[in-house]
Design an enzyme around this catalytic site. Structure first.
Site, PDB file in Angstrom:
ATOM      1  N   TYR A   1       0.774  -1.047  -0.319  1.00  0.00           N
ATOM      2  CA  TYR A   1       0.500   0.004  -0.163  1.00  0.00           C
ATOM      3  C   TYR A   1       0.939   1.126   0.208  1.00  0.00           C
ATOM      4  CZ  TYR A   1      -3.675   3.389   2.074  1.00  0.00           C
ATOM      5  OH  TYR A   1      -4.416   4.133   1.899  1.00  0.00           O
TER       6      TYR A   1
ATOM      7  N   ASP B   1      -0.220  -7.323   5.963  1.00  0.00           N
ATOM      8  CA  ASP B   1      -1.217  -6.776   5.606  1.00  0.00           C
ATOM      9  C   ASP B   1      -2.428  -7.396   5.346  1.00  0.00           C
ATOM     10  OD1 ASP B   1      -3.169  -5.152   5.003  1.00  0.00           O
ATOM     11  OD2 ASP B   1      -2.304  -2.647   4.732  1.00  0.00           O
TER      12      ASP B   1
ATOM     13  N   LYS C   1     -11.671  -0.264   5.410  1.00  0.00           N
ATOM     14  CA  LYS C   1     -11.953  -1.024   4.327  1.00  0.00           C
ATOM     15  C   LYS C   1     -13.350  -1.867   4.794  1.00  0.00           C
ATOM     16  CE  LYS C   1      -9.147   1.734   3.028  1.00  0.00           C
ATOM     17  NZ  LYS C   1      -7.231   0.921   2.907  1.00  0.00           N
TER      18      LYS C   1
END
Ligand SMILES: *Cc1c(COP(=O)(O)O)cnc(C)c1O
Length: 388
Positions: A108, A180, A205
């Site tokens: 990310y 993650d 999310k």
């Protein structure tokens, strides 16, 4: 931080609804209430379990921490103010000046920036590993390596790293493997079953699921989570009680939402792969995906994210996006509504076109966070936008 109940229901839906809360006195609220209070009576005794909301021991912070721990099959869990808070606190609790981290190169954007730009200021260096090169992990380990960090499925090409050999390597060196798993959620994959020590999520999310909150969590063994908790008490990225209440509500439907996300995304991926205006489709559920076999082995569902490349490059992608009526153009993902973005303008804007192309993200690449709308409406919307 809170230790999860070791007994009790094991299904993701059941835990999502009932986990972490057990007040069944007559008159007790069925829904755990928000405790919108900064501080609590007591404090004469340093071991008071409930004391101050920045400490993460507001009652709802504790019970939802237990819930996410149970969802991931971990002994302990901690809710923090954002996904980046969970990631940063996890790293800072494990690495000090002079230490070293081995991380996947597929990360990310903000996590990558944390490793690349922020941690060096604190004397912490990171070696990035091409995650698909099995031998590279071992080569990257140094004497002062304090943790290994991976992510999966990755953004935006949805590659999947097998955590098992990396977990073995981490155990050999006595260091934690952190993963993650935001894109997967415990409904689709529980990384601890594959040897991962600490699982972090952007609960903003899928866990929250409604694009209306910012939250993060980390789960793992009690001692490791306690160390992260102590770090967070000093840096201060605590979760707000109202946010935690919304997150708790989101978690109640995580499993049923993921079922629909999985189904919608799978159907769209199949449909897109046969569409004449589409050059390539990335979805772990497709046989054409390079990690399909691994995904089928370690994931229960293939997730709600689908990426694809339209014919005609960036111009065609821009036109397609502007014609969408149901899907909304916005960054972020994991909500009930379908969101669409072009990584070249969002997560991968800092890269050159050539660098993006090398990572499999040519101009014309579009990322869909497939929502839970009716699939016929999503297909019709995409079809008219592709044909225009
Ligand atoms: C969004 C995201 C983050 C950051 O989470 P925030 O809640 O925005 O801080 C971290 N990792 C992944 C994979 C993400 O998608």
């Amino acid at each position: 931080m809170c230790a999860a109940a070791r007994k009790g229901p094991a299904g993701i839906s059941t835990i999502g609804i009932h986990g972490g809360y057990s007040d069944d006195q007559p008159g007790a609220p069925v829904v755990p209430p928000i405790v919108q209070s900064a501080t609590f009576m007591g404090g004469a005794n340093r071991t008071d379990a409930i004391l101050y909301t920045r400490y993460g021991n507001n009652p709802l912070q504790l019970s939802v921490g237990q819930k996410v721990a149970a969802l991931e099959g971990a002994p302990a869990g901690l809710i923090l103010g954002s996904g980046m808070a969970a990631i940063a606190m996890t790293i800072l609790a494990n690495a000090n000046s002079g230490d070293h981290i081995v991380a996947s190169a597929h990360l990310y954007g903000a996590t990558r920036a944390l490793f690349e730009k922020e941690l060096p200021k604190r004397g912490i260096k990171t070696t990035f590993v091409d995650a698909m090169d099995g031998k590279a992990w071992r080569r990257a380990i140094r004497k002062r390596t304090r943790l290994i960090y991976i992510e999966g499925p990755t953004n935006p090409t949805l590659r999947l790293i097998d955590p098992r050999p990396i977990a073995e390597l981490a155990r050999e060196h006595g260091i934690p493997l952190v993963m993650d798993a935001t894109f997967a959620t415990p409904a689709n994959m529980r990384p601890r079953e594959f040897g991962v020590d600490l699982v972090v999520h952007s609960a903003t999310k899928y866990m929250g699921g409604h694009s209306d909150l910012i939250a993060g969590c980390v789960v793992g063994d009690e001692e490791a989570v306690r160390a992260i908790d102590m770090t967070a008490r000093l840096y201060g990225p605590a979760a707000d009680p109202h946010m935690v209440w919304l997150l708790d509500r989101g978690l109640r439907t995580l499993d049923v939402r993921m079922e629909r996300h999985n189904r919608n995304a799978g159907a769209l991926a199949d449909w897109l792969e046969a569409h004449p205006r589409i050059r390539a489709v990335h979805y772990p559920g497709l046989e054409s995906h390079p990690d399909h076999a691994l995904a089928a082995e370690i994931m229960k569902g293939f997730g709600g994210m689908v990426s694809f490349v339209v014919k005609g490059g960036g111009k065609a992608a821009g036109r397609f996006m502007s014609k969408l009526r149901v899907a909304k153009a916005a960054p972020s993902l994991g909500g009930v509504e379908t969101l669409v973005s072009q990584p070249r303008y969002t997560s991968h804007a800092a890269m050159t076109r050539a660098q993006r192309a090398e990572q499999g993200i040519p101009d014309g690449f579009i990322r869909f966070s497939v929502g839970v709308e009716n699939i016929e409406d999503l297909k019709a919307d995409m079809d008219q936008a592709l044909r225009s």
